[in-house]
Write an enzyme that holds these catalytic residues in place. Sequence first.
Site, PDB file in Angstrom:
ATOM      1  N   SER A 283     102.372  37.022  66.215  1.00  0.00           N
ATOM      2  CA  SER A 283     101.552  35.917  66.710  1.00  0.00           C
ATOM      3  C   SER A 283     100.191  36.480  67.070  1.00  0.00           C
ATOM      4  CB  SER A 283     102.129  35.321  68.004  1.00  0.00           C
ATOM      5  OG  SER A 283     103.205  34.503  67.705  1.00  0.00           O
TER       6      SER A 283
ATOM      7  N   GLU B  49      82.576  30.133  67.401  1.00  0.00           N
ATOM      8  CA  GLU B  49      82.654  28.739  66.975  1.00  0.00           C
ATOM      9  C   GLU B  49      84.007  28.115  67.323  1.00  0.00           C
ATOM     10  OE1 GLU B  49      82.087  31.375  65.083  1.00  0.00           O
ATOM     11  OE2 GLU B  49      79.945  31.269  64.651  1.00  0.00           O
ATOM     12  N   SER B  50      84.898  28.795  68.009  1.00  0.00           N
ATOM     13  CA  SER B  50      86.200  28.337  68.507  1.00  0.00           C
ATOM     14  C   SER B  50      87.296  29.373  68.228  1.00  0.00           C
ATOM     15  CB  SER B  50      86.599  26.961  67.994  1.00  0.00           C
ATOM     16  OG  SER B  50      87.671  26.518  68.811  1.00  0.00           O
TER      17      SER B  50
ATOM     18  N   HIS C  23     100.971  32.202  63.433  1.00  0.00           N
ATOM     19  CA  HIS C  23     102.319  32.691  63.721  1.00  0.00           C
ATOM     20  C   HIS C  23     103.009  32.908  62.385  1.00  0.00           C
ATOM     21  CE1 HIS C  23     105.580  33.753  66.318  1.00  0.00           C
ATOM     22  NE2 HIS C  23     106.358  33.270  65.375  1.00  0.00           N
TER      23      HIS C  23
ATOM     24  N   CYS D 299      83.434  24.642  65.254  1.00  0.00           N
ATOM     25  CA  CYS D 299      82.497  23.561  65.551  1.00  0.00           C
ATOM     26  C   CYS D 299      81.186  23.854  64.818  1.00  0.00           C
ATOM     27  CB  CYS D 299      82.294  23.410  67.055  1.00  0.00           C
ATOM     28  SG  CYS D 299      81.439  24.747  67.812  1.00  0.00           S
TER      29      CYS D 299
ATOM     30  N   ASP E 212     112.299  63.896  65.682  1.00  0.00           N
ATOM     31  CA  ASP E 212     110.925  64.062  66.183  1.00  0.00           C
ATOM     32  C   ASP E 212     110.672  65.496  66.635  1.00  0.00           C
ATOM     33  OD1 ASP E 212     111.776  64.168  69.082  1.00  0.00           O
ATOM     34  OD2 ASP E 212     112.436  62.151  68.578  1.00  0.00           O
TER      35      ASP E 212
ATOM     36  N   GLU F 187     119.341  66.220  60.843  1.00  0.00           N
ATOM     37  CA  GLU F 187     118.658  64.921  60.922  1.00  0.00           C
ATOM     38  C   GLU F 187     118.847  64.216  59.566  1.00  0.00           C
ATOM     39  OE1 GLU F 187     116.682  62.827  63.038  1.00  0.00           O
ATOM     40  OE2 GLU F 187     116.751  61.626  61.205  1.00  0.00           O
TER      41      GLU F 187
ATOM     42  N   THR G 116     119.493  57.439  67.928  1.00  0.00           N
ATOM     43  CA  THR G 116     118.825  56.173  68.233  1.00  0.00           C
ATOM     44  C   THR G 116     119.855  55.291  68.932  1.00  0.00           C
ATOM     45  OG1 THR G 116     119.498  55.298  66.116  1.00  0.00           O
ATOM     46  CG2 THR G 116     117.367  56.349  66.188  1.00  0.00           C
ATOM     47  N   ASP G 117     119.552  54.024  69.078  1.00  0.00           N
ATOM     48  CA  ASP G 117     120.507  53.103  69.694  1.00  0.00           C
ATOM     49  C   ASP G 117     121.643  52.809  68.699  1.00  0.00           C
ATOM     50  OD1 ASP G 117     118.926  52.632  72.139  1.00  0.00           O
ATOM     51  OD2 ASP G 117     117.466  51.895  70.697  1.00  0.00           O
TER      52      ASP G 117
HETATM   53  N1  SPD Z   1     116.179  52.861  73.110  1.00  0.00           N
HETATM   54  C1  SPD Z   1     115.734  54.172  72.795  1.00  0.00           C
HETATM   55  C2  SPD Z   1     116.782  55.192  72.679  1.00  0.00           C
HETATM   56  C3  SPD Z   1     116.227  56.372  71.991  1.00  0.00           C
HETATM   57  C4  SPD Z   1     117.024  57.574  72.113  1.00  0.00           C
HETATM   58  N2  SPD Z   1     116.599  58.674  71.258  1.00  0.00           N
HETATM   59  C5  SPD Z   1     115.262  59.017  71.332  1.00  0.00           C
HETATM   60  C6  SPD Z   1     114.914  60.169  70.437  1.00  0.00           C
HETATM   61  C7  SPD Z   1     113.972  61.102  71.072  1.00  0.00           C
HETATM   62  N3  SPD Z   1     114.067  62.406  70.530  1.00  0.00           N
END
Ligand code: SPD
Length: 416
Positions: A46, A53-54, A59, A74, A218, A238, A290-291
């Site tokens: 968004s 001019e406005s 979205h 305008c 990372d 990784e 990660t999650d």
């Molecule tokens: N919600 C974020 C969870 C992330 C966990 N891992 C992060 C990686 C950092 N090396």
Amino acid sequence: MEYYNCSPELLNDVVHIEKSMENAAEEAGATIINSTFHHFSPYGVSGVVVIQESHLAIHTWPEYGYASVDLFTCGDTVNPWVSYQMLKDSFQAGHGSAVELKRGEMALLKRKNFDVKAMRDEKSSEDGDPIRTRDVWFTERDDKIALSLKHDGKLYDVQSDYQRVEVYNTQAYGNMLTLDGMVMTTEKDEYVYHEMITHVPLLTHPDPKRVLIIGGGDGGTAREVLKHENLEEVVMVEIDDKVIEASKMHLPTIAQSLDHPKLNLIIDDGIKYVNDAADGSFDLVIVDSTDPVGPAEGLFTVDFYKEVHRILSADGLMITQSESPRFNSKVFKEIYQTYRGIFGQDNVHCYLAHIPTYPTGMWSFSYSSKGSANPMNLRPTEEVDAFVKTSKLRYYNADLHKAAFALPNFVKEMIG
Ligand code: SPD
């Protein structure tokens, strides 16, 4: 204006949308004053461009390849049809339509007299031209909460075989890595997570020699692990080489040890690596995942943790990031139940850290011990202090180590 059958990727790219809208305004003859754009995770943008001019407002619904835009002007200095065509091209729309509506009936308008000086915009520059400002936000959004960070643009954006890897240049937290729209790490607060996931186990294990990191592309976890010079072997597995590429390019302080001679960096599936590893082959396994959605889902299963337990040596430790007790309560409880079923009721501990860029800012780590290692058996304070000093740690210290295991009552109740 409405645009159908557009490119979903372009409609989900906040930087592209912002640029397109600004170009459309400028090419139509408008003078831009301010723009504000938000990306919603996982999809949708968004935004508004305020013009002298406005305004122009948009979205997008990338999941439908659809965008709707309002352009209000305008006077007759702006040609809205130029904007219409530019946006159609810019979104690669298959079909577009527009309706022009005249607003403001002259016969009904009466001019009022007022003091022009008193109403002059204080924010205008000295020569009278408006000052142009910009307001673009990344938003990680859940059903009920959202975290937004203002940024100056995207530095990396690649759809890998596993996930969308992006790096934003945020104004408050430096460069930030996101995976599938979720914040993974930022230059300004990464040290909290990386120091806590590594030094807590390494300064309580009786004699750590072999460390395995699952995930952690990372490089922050590897950087901290490698500060322990007594280690003989550090393996990191990784799955996504794009995470490594993005981090090396745009998060150099975090990724600085990815080429360290002692680090054996393997690009492969961590689950497969653990399944193939020999019994008792590591003293410490860190799951820097990660999650539990997307490629990391398999890292949150009973089968995987059983395999980790098998490859740990007699006094081995497993450390995982275990989500936020406030935000991901269900997953958090399940994690601890599962670990206790494998490592034993008294051998699994939870500790907390403050990470402002993760949902709720309260983040947890699990400490599961196969043998005698205990989180309260910290090395002598002088040794820890010396390590903290030489390693220039910014979060971890001996007091904080102990305090991190002191849990609020609501967290204690959750994990029993
Ligand atoms: N919600 C974020 C969870 C992330 C966990 N891992 C992060 C990686 C950092 N090396």
